[in-house]
Write a protein that holds these residues in place. Structure first.
Motif, PDB file in Angstrom:
ATOM      1  N   TYR A   6       0.856  -1.189   0.000  1.00  0.00           N
ATOM      2  CA  TYR A   6       0.000   0.000   0.000  1.00  0.00           C
ATOM      3  C   TYR A   6       0.889   1.235   0.000  1.00  0.00           C
ATOM      4  CZ  TYR A   6      -3.994   2.952   0.581  1.00  0.00           C
ATOM      5  OH  TYR A   6      -4.939   3.918   0.347  1.00  0.00           O
ATOM      6  N   TRP A   7       0.275   2.407  -0.267  1.00  0.00           N
ATOM      7  CA  TRP A   7       1.020   3.664  -0.212  1.00  0.00           C
ATOM      8  C   TRP A   7       1.528   3.912   1.192  1.00  0.00           C
ATOM      9  CZ3 TRP A   7       2.007   5.205  -4.881  1.00  0.00           C
ATOM     10  CH2 TRP A   7       1.060   5.075  -5.894  1.00  0.00           C
ATOM     11  N   PRO A   8       2.750   4.414   1.348  1.00  0.00           N
ATOM     12  CA  PRO A   8       3.236   4.768   2.687  1.00  0.00           C
ATOM     13  C   PRO A   8       2.620   6.089   3.168  1.00  0.00           C
ATOM     14  CG  PRO A   8       4.930   5.220   1.026  1.00  0.00           C
ATOM     15  CD  PRO A   8       3.745   4.623   0.296  1.00  0.00           C
ATOM     16  N   GLY A  56      -4.241  -1.260  -8.830  1.00  0.00           N
ATOM     17  CA  GLY A  56      -3.733  -0.317  -7.829  1.00  0.00           C
ATOM     18  C   GLY A  56      -3.711  -0.964  -6.466  1.00  0.00           C
ATOM     19  N   PRO A  57      -3.123  -0.279  -5.483  1.00  0.00           N
ATOM     20  CA  PRO A  57      -3.109  -0.803  -4.127  1.00  0.00           C
ATOM     21  C   PRO A  57      -4.426  -0.514  -3.402  1.00  0.00           C
ATOM     22  CG  PRO A  57      -1.919   1.270  -4.208  1.00  0.00           C
ATOM     23  CD  PRO A  57      -2.438   1.026  -5.586  1.00  0.00           C
ATOM     24  N   PRO A  58      -4.767  -1.200  -2.316  1.00  0.00           N
ATOM     25  CA  PRO A  58      -3.960  -2.250  -1.710  1.00  0.00           C
ATOM     26  C   PRO A  58      -4.033  -3.559  -2.484  1.00  0.00           C
ATOM     27  CG  PRO A  58      -6.050  -2.089  -0.543  1.00  0.00           C
ATOM     28  CD  PRO A  58      -6.030  -0.973  -1.568  1.00  0.00           C
ATOM     29  N   ALA A  68      -5.813  -8.298  -5.456  1.00  0.00           N
ATOM     30  CA  ALA A  68      -6.107  -6.872  -5.335  1.00  0.00           C
ATOM     31  C   ALA A  68      -7.607  -6.691  -5.136  1.00  0.00           C
ATOM     32  CB  ALA A  68      -5.646  -6.125  -6.579  1.00  0.00           C
ATOM     33  N   GLN A  69      -8.017  -5.448  -4.918  1.00  0.00           N
ATOM     34  CA  GLN A  69      -9.397  -5.051  -4.610  1.00  0.00           C
ATOM     35  C   GLN A  69      -9.667  -5.348  -3.136  1.00  0.00           C
ATOM     36  OE1 GLN A  69     -11.483  -3.258  -6.259  1.00  0.00           O
ATOM     37  NE2 GLN A  69     -10.840  -3.383  -8.383  1.00  0.00           N
ATOM     38  N   THR A  70      -9.811  -4.275  -2.364  1.00  0.00           N
ATOM     39  CA  THR A  70      -9.922  -4.402  -0.905  1.00  0.00           C
ATOM     40  C   THR A  70     -10.935  -5.466  -0.479  1.00  0.00           C
ATOM     41  OG1 THR A  70      -9.407  -2.043  -0.824  1.00  0.00           O
ATOM     42  CG2 THR A  70     -10.228  -3.052   1.201  1.00  0.00           C
ATOM     43  N   ALA A  71     -12.139  -5.392  -1.030  1.00  0.00           N
ATOM     44  CA  ALA A  71     -13.190  -6.328  -0.594  1.00  0.00           C
ATOM     45  C   ALA A  71     -12.802  -7.771  -0.923  1.00  0.00           C
ATOM     46  CB  ALA A  71     -14.519  -5.968  -1.255  1.00  0.00           C
TER      47      ALA A  71
HETATM   48  N1  GSH Z   1     -11.730  -0.657  -5.912  1.00  0.00           N
HETATM   49  C1  GSH Z   1     -10.382  -0.644  -5.405  1.00  0.00           C
HETATM   50  C2  GSH Z   1      -9.868   0.777  -5.452  1.00  0.00           C
HETATM   51  C3  GSH Z   1      -8.393   0.844  -5.296  1.00  0.00           C
HETATM   52  C4  GSH Z   1      -7.902   2.267  -5.276  1.00  0.00           C
HETATM   53  O1  GSH Z   1      -8.594   3.227  -5.657  1.00  0.00           O
HETATM   54  N2  GSH Z   1      -6.662   2.449  -4.812  1.00  0.00           N
HETATM   55  C5  GSH Z   1      -6.094   3.761  -4.705  1.00  0.00           C
HETATM   56  C6  GSH Z   1      -5.401   3.933  -3.391  1.00  0.00           C
HETATM   57  S1  GSH Z   1      -6.571   3.833  -2.031  1.00  0.00           S
HETATM   58  C7  GSH Z   1      -5.091   3.980  -5.822  1.00  0.00           C
HETATM   59  O2  GSH Z   1      -3.970   4.347  -5.608  1.00  0.00           O
HETATM   60  N3  GSH Z   1      -5.546   3.788  -7.052  1.00  0.00           N
HETATM   61  C8  GSH Z   1      -4.757   4.059  -8.228  1.00  0.00           C
HETATM   62  C9  GSH Z   1      -5.566   4.801  -9.246  1.00  0.00           C
HETATM   63  O3  GSH Z   1      -6.792   4.896  -9.088  1.00  0.00           O
HETATM   64  O4  GSH Z   1      -4.964   5.307 -10.204  1.00  0.00           O
HETATM   65  C10 GSH Z   1     -10.362  -1.185  -3.965  1.00  0.00           C
HETATM   66  O5  GSH Z   1     -11.416  -1.140  -3.298  1.00  0.00           O
HETATM   67  O6  GSH Z   1      -9.335  -1.666  -3.508  1.00  0.00           O
END
Ligand code: GSH
Length: 233
Positions: A6-8, A56-58, A68-71
């Motif tokens: 994840y992002w720091p 993307g993270p997390p 990936a995908q929080t849920a």
């Molecule tokens: N639907 C994804 C969303 C993931 C998301 O939006 N991650 C953010 C950080 S909280 C990110 O850095 N996304 C990269 C982007 O949207 O370009 C989840 O629930 O995990």
């Protein structure tokens, strides 16, 4: 050992995963706290790992699997470690996906035009968006979760069993109180069961220990939940 990327420097969506890992006592490496974590995270997003690269993270690397995908991460870990009974897994995931929708709307109060733009470049739009969010969407989402508790055992979102959805709701309520203290104070008396759930989660022994540790990051102005007084009149 589960590896979390994840992002720091911000709790963000990574925190929902940390809460499950901490509460279940699952050993994990938090790359957000490591010097080379960001570099490794970006390499994996760019496709350096095996299998499907995350958008993307997390995301987690759990043995041979990257998820990936929080849920989905929460669903995966809960299934693997039998944290939620098999016949309740769909309910837990449905609740978590609704939390994910809620989080997007919370985030969009301060970034209604674009996530890549500064807040300062979208302030008038943020004011309008936050006003509608506080008037209509916040009571609608919280009202739904409160009714879920009232229709069930009053204590757990997946009735009868503690689940990651409870942990995530704790985080959402804590974040809302940080971001919108005035609105939160006004709505608190309408959501007594959610307020009790929040307090119960904070008292779970492993969660209490985590919250008191240096691993727990405070909310700040980089995350999903940001406090701009002008958005919370
Ligand atoms: N639907 C994804 C969303 C993931 C998301 O939006 N991650 C953010 C950080 S909280 C990110 O850095 N996304 C990269 C982007 O949207 O370009 C989840 O629930 O995990």
């Amino acid at each position: 050992v589960v590896e979390l990327y994840y992002w720091p420097g911000l709790p963000g969506r990574g925190e929902f995963v940390r809460l499950l890992l901490e509460d279940a006592g699952i050993e994990y490496v938090d790359h957000a706290r490591r010097a080379d974590g960001m570099k490794r995270m970006l390499a994996l997003i760019a496709g350096a790992g095996a299998g499907l690269a995350p958008f993307g993270p997390p995301f987690i690397v759990d043995g041979a699997r990257t998820v990936a995908q929080t849920a989905l991460i929460l669903h995966h870990l809960a299934t693997k470690h039998r944290l939620v009974p098999e016949d309740r897994a769909v309910e837990a995931l449905q609740l978590q996906l609704t939390i994910a929708d809620f989080i997007v709307e919370i985030h969009d109060t301060h970034h209604p035009i674009g996530g890549g733009l500064y807040y300062e470049d979208q302030k008038p739009e943020a004011r309008r968006r936050a006003a509608d969010f506080l008037a209509a969407r916040l009571p609608k989402f919280l009202g739904w979760f409160e009714r879920v508790l009232a229709a069930g055992d009053g204590k757990h979102l997946v009735t009868g069993v503690p689940s990651y959805a409870d942990l995530s709701m704790f985080q959402v309520l804590a974040g809302l109180e940080y971001a919108f203290p005035n609105a939160f104070e006004r709505i608190a008396s309408d959501i007594p069961l959610l307020m009790e759930l929040r307090d119960r989660v904070a008292e779970r022994p492993r969660i209490a220990a985590y919250l008191a540790s240096e691993r727990r990051q405070a909310f700040n102005q980089h995350g999903l939940f940001r406090h701009y007084p002008e958005l919370d009149p």
